[in-house]
Motif scaffolding. Structure first.
Motif, mmCIF file in Angstrom:
data_model
loop_
_atom_site.group_PDB
_atom_site.id
_atom_site.type_symbol
_atom_site.label_atom_id
_atom_site.label_comp_id
_atom_site.label_asym_id
_atom_site.label_seq_id
_atom_site.Cartn_x
_atom_site.Cartn_y
_atom_site.Cartn_z
ATOM 1 N N ALA A 150 1.462 41.592 10.442
ATOM 2 C CA ALA A 150 1.730 42.913 10.259
ATOM 3 C C ALA A 150 2.945 43.376 11.358
ATOM 4 O O ALA A 150 3.902 43.995 10.786
ATOM 5 C CB ALA A 150 0.643 43.945 10.431
ATOM 6 N N THR A 151 2.739 42.845 12.542
ATOM 7 C CA THR A 151 3.784 43.165 13.604
ATOM 8 C C THR A 151 4.978 42.467 13.148
ATOM 9 O O THR A 151 6.154 43.210 13.078
ATOM 10 C CB THR A 151 3.170 42.806 14.821
ATOM 11 N N ILE A 152 4.953 41.034 12.769
ATOM 12 C CA ILE A 152 6.193 40.421 12.524
ATOM 13 C C ILE A 152 6.647 41.098 11.078
ATOM 14 O O ILE A 152 7.843 41.192 11.362
ATOM 15 C CB ILE A 152 5.692 38.760 12.186
ATOM 16 N N GLN A 153 5.804 41.480 10.400
ATOM 17 C CA GLN A 153 6.628 42.049 9.053
ATOM 18 C C GLN A 153 7.328 43.269 9.529
ATOM 19 O O GLN A 153 8.532 43.389 8.869
ATOM 20 C CB GLN A 153 5.463 42.603 8.103
ATOM 21 N N LEU A 154 6.737 44.162 10.523
ATOM 22 C CA LEU A 154 7.315 45.255 10.733
ATOM 23 C C LEU A 154 8.870 45.058 11.522
ATOM 24 O O LEU A 154 9.864 45.523 11.355
ATOM 25 C CB LEU A 154 6.632 46.356 11.700
ATOM 26 N N HIS A 155 8.950 43.927 12.505
ATOM 27 C CA HIS A 155 10.214 43.542 13.164
ATOM 28 C C HIS A 155 11.251 43.036 12.040
ATOM 29 O O HIS A 155 12.151 43.366 12.071
ATOM 30 C CB HIS A 155 9.821 42.871 14.093
ATOM 31 N N LEU A 156 10.420 42.161 10.957
ATOM 32 C CA LEU A 156 11.416 41.460 10.236
ATOM 33 C C LEU A 156 12.212 42.413 9.196
ATOM 34 O O LEU A 156 13.226 42.342 8.850
ATOM 35 C CB LEU A 156 10.891 40.284 9.246
#
Length: 184
Positions: free
Chosen positions: A47-53
């Motif tokens: 979820a965190t990676i998705q937000l940053h991507l």
């Protein structure tokens, strides 16, 4: 201890790290994906990676298409086809407008004919009404005259009845006198 390691993994996943990895993947001509970043980071919260991507993608300028150069012969032929299609489309539009114009003119003529018929019918109705009003105006004096004639007829009938009574009495008296004279 595992909780501490997981917390450390989450702290290490920053926008800057995700953006740097996405830039390096894009520089190689590949498309940065969630799974690719997750693998390159060595794990972490999807979820965190998705937000940053998503934030990184939103900050990227739109890709420019490379300029296209056409063979001059192909460009000339495309221009000819374009102009032919444009002429055909214009001709179709003109024909369609002409058909609509003819239909509109027919509708106008029909409307005019209908209006003339309605005017004639209205004029005839007006004339019939005027004649009827004149007849009604003539009827009132006739009604008055009829009433007077009825009254006069009644007077004359009463006078006739009275005259018949008087005549009957006179005939009876004359007959009586004649019988009396014949008997005497």
């Amino acid at each position: 201890m595992q909780i501490m390691e997981q917390a450390k993994e989450r702290v290490d996943i920053t926008y800057e790290r995700c953006a740097a990895l996405a830039e390096s993947i894009a520089a190689r001509g590949e498309r940065p994906t969630l799974r690719g970043l997750h693998a390159a980071l060595g794990g972490g919260s999807m979820a965190t990676i998705q937000l940053h991507l998503s934030a990184w993608r939103a900050a990227q300028p739109p890709a420019k298409a490379p300029p296209v150069t056409l063979d001059p012969r192909l460009a000339a032929r495309l221009n000819e086809i374009w102009n032919e299609n444009l002429k055909l489309a214009k001709a179709d539009a003109v024909r369609e407008i002409e058909v609509k114009l003819v239909d509109a003119e027919k509708a106008i003529e029909q409307a005019r004919a209908d209006a003339a018929r309605e005017r004639d019918a209205a004029e005839q109705a007006r004339q019939r009404l005027a004649r009827a009003q004149i007849r009604l105006e003539c009827i009132k004096p006739l009604e008055t005259q009829l009433e007077q004639m009825r009254a006069q007829l009644e007077v004359e009938r009463a006078a006739r009845i009275e005259a018949e009574k008087i005549a009957a009495v006179a005939v009876a008296e004359r007959n009586a006198v004649m019988r009396y004279e014949a008997n005497s």
